[in-house]
Design an enzyme around this catalytic site. Structure first.
Site, PDB file in Angstrom:
ATOM      1  N   HIS A 156      30.174  42.237  37.441  1.00  0.00           N
ATOM      2  CA  HIS A 156      28.950  41.855  36.427  1.00  0.00           C
ATOM      3  C   HIS A 156      27.472  41.671  37.570  1.00  0.00           C
ATOM      4  O   HIS A 156      27.236  40.723  37.343  1.00  0.00           O
ATOM      5  CB  HIS A 156      28.731  41.793  35.619  1.00  0.00           C
ATOM      6  CG  HIS A 156      30.179  41.837  34.279  1.00  0.00           C
ATOM      7  ND1 HIS A 156      29.803  42.459  33.619  1.00  0.00           N
ATOM      8  CD2 HIS A 156      31.181  41.315  34.642  1.00  0.00           C
ATOM      9  CE1 HIS A 156      31.346  42.650  32.458  1.00  0.00           C
ATOM     10  NE2 HIS A 156      32.445  41.888  33.349  1.00  0.00           N
TER      11      HIS A 156
ATOM     12  N   HIS B  67      35.126  44.880  38.992  1.00  0.00           N
ATOM     13  CA  HIS B  67      33.619  44.997  38.747  1.00  0.00           C
ATOM     14  C   HIS B  67      32.982  44.109  38.683  1.00  0.00           C
ATOM     15  O   HIS B  67      33.123  42.960  38.618  1.00  0.00           O
ATOM     16  CB  HIS B  67      33.655  45.685  37.196  1.00  0.00           C
ATOM     17  CG  HIS B  67      34.211  45.140  35.988  1.00  0.00           C
ATOM     18  ND1 HIS B  67      35.218  45.823  36.000  1.00  0.00           N
ATOM     19  CD2 HIS B  67      33.608  44.567  35.049  1.00  0.00           C
ATOM     20  CE1 HIS B  67      36.015  44.787  34.965  1.00  0.00           C
ATOM     21  NE2 HIS B  67      34.794  44.174  34.423  1.00  0.00           N
TER      22      HIS B  67
HETATM   23  P1  AMP Z   1      35.402  42.528  31.955  1.00  0.00           P
HETATM   24  O1  AMP Z   1      37.563  43.746  32.033  1.00  0.00           O
HETATM   25  O2  AMP Z   1      35.825  41.494  30.700  1.00  0.00           O
HETATM   26  O3  AMP Z   1      34.948  42.096  32.782  1.00  0.00           O
HETATM   27  O4  AMP Z   1      34.482  43.514  31.745  1.00  0.00           O
HETATM   28  C1  AMP Z   1      34.689  45.197  31.004  1.00  0.00           C
HETATM   29  C2  AMP Z   1      32.871  45.111  30.656  1.00  0.00           C
HETATM   30  O5  AMP Z   1      33.084  46.878  31.182  1.00  0.00           O
HETATM   31  C3  AMP Z   1      32.958  44.703  29.231  1.00  0.00           C
HETATM   32  O6  AMP Z   1      31.094  44.010  29.944  1.00  0.00           O
HETATM   33  C4  AMP Z   1      32.507  46.629  28.358  1.00  0.00           C
HETATM   34  O7  AMP Z   1      31.301  47.170  28.051  1.00  0.00           O
HETATM   35  C5  AMP Z   1      32.372  47.965  29.947  1.00  0.00           C
HETATM   36  N1  AMP Z   1      32.525  48.782  30.181  1.00  0.00           N
HETATM   37  C6  AMP Z   1      34.471  48.964  29.464  1.00  0.00           C
HETATM   38  N2  AMP Z   1      34.182  50.751  29.157  1.00  0.00           N
HETATM   39  C7  AMP Z   1      32.696  51.036  29.642  1.00  0.00           C
HETATM   40  C8  AMP Z   1      32.566  52.435  30.086  1.00  0.00           C
HETATM   41  N3  AMP Z   1      33.118  53.386  29.206  1.00  0.00           N
HETATM   42  N4  AMP Z   1      31.815  52.592  30.377  1.00  0.00           N
HETATM   43  C9  AMP Z   1      30.784  51.585  31.013  1.00  0.00           C
HETATM   44  N5  AMP Z   1      31.247  49.838  30.334  1.00  0.00           N
HETATM   45  C10 AMP Z   1      32.260  50.150  30.073  1.00  0.00           C
END
Ligand code: AMP
Ligand code: ZN
Length: 149
Positions: free
Chosen positions: A102, A100
């Site tokens: 950001h 993903h």
């Molecule tokens: P990272 O894997 O460290 O890049 O971060 C994962 C991101 O996904 C974090 O900022 C979480 O807040 C976000 N996240 C996790 N679960 C969900 C969800 N169900 N819906 C939206 N965002 C999510």
């Protein structure tokens, strides 16, 4: 069978999300735990953990969505800037094992940092070391392009 990851469940409509954009290959949604208003995630619909394992077609679609969405996100939350990044692999802090991007809207005085601040425990290398690192990267790129042929 293993349970699909949270982003795959969102893509299938099996988990809730604030969806802001969707096309054949890509979905964008609000981060559930935003760093700033409008913090958005752009994800490929294919379950791929890391950028280097993404297909070229999905990589194009992902970057095109990033290009299309960034200005609109900024305008929607009246942010003058954004920080854009990928935690690519667990050692970088990646928690959701589905790639993903950001998009984090940035505001004057938000006390945030720059992307270069994510890894600071490294002294400045000598010119000779830089030469060797660049040489190894050039070689690795050549090898990868041979594998693609
Ligand atoms: P990272 O894997 O460290 O890049 O971060 C994962 C991101 O996904 C974090 O900022 C979480 O807040 C976000 N996240 C996790 N679960 C969900 C969800 N169900 N819906 C939206 N965002 C999510
Ligand atoms: Zn997934």
């Amino acid at each position: 069978m293993e349970r699909p990851c949270i982003f795959c469940r969102i893509i299938r409509g099996d988990a809730p999300a604030h969806r802001v954009y969707e096309d054949e290959r890509v979905l964008a949604l609000l981060d559930i735990n935003p760093c700033s208003p409008g913090h958005t995630l752009i994800i490929p619909k294919a379950h791929v953990g890391r950028l280097e394992n993404l297909s070229e077609d999905d990589a194009i679609a992902l970057f095109l969505a990033l290009h299309r969405l960034t200005g609109s996100i900024q305008r929607a939350v009246e942010a003058p800037a954004t920080t854009i990044g990928i935690n690519n692999g667990p050692e970088s802090g990646q928690e959701v094992p589905h790639l993903h991007i950001h998009i984090i809207p940035r505001f004057k005085g938000d006390r945030g940092g720059v992307v270069q601040s994510v890894a600071r425990g490294y002294r400045r290398p000598s010119d000779e070391e830089m030469y060797k690192i660049a040489e190894r990267i050039r070689e690795a790129i050549k090898e990868a392009s041979k594998r693609r042929d």
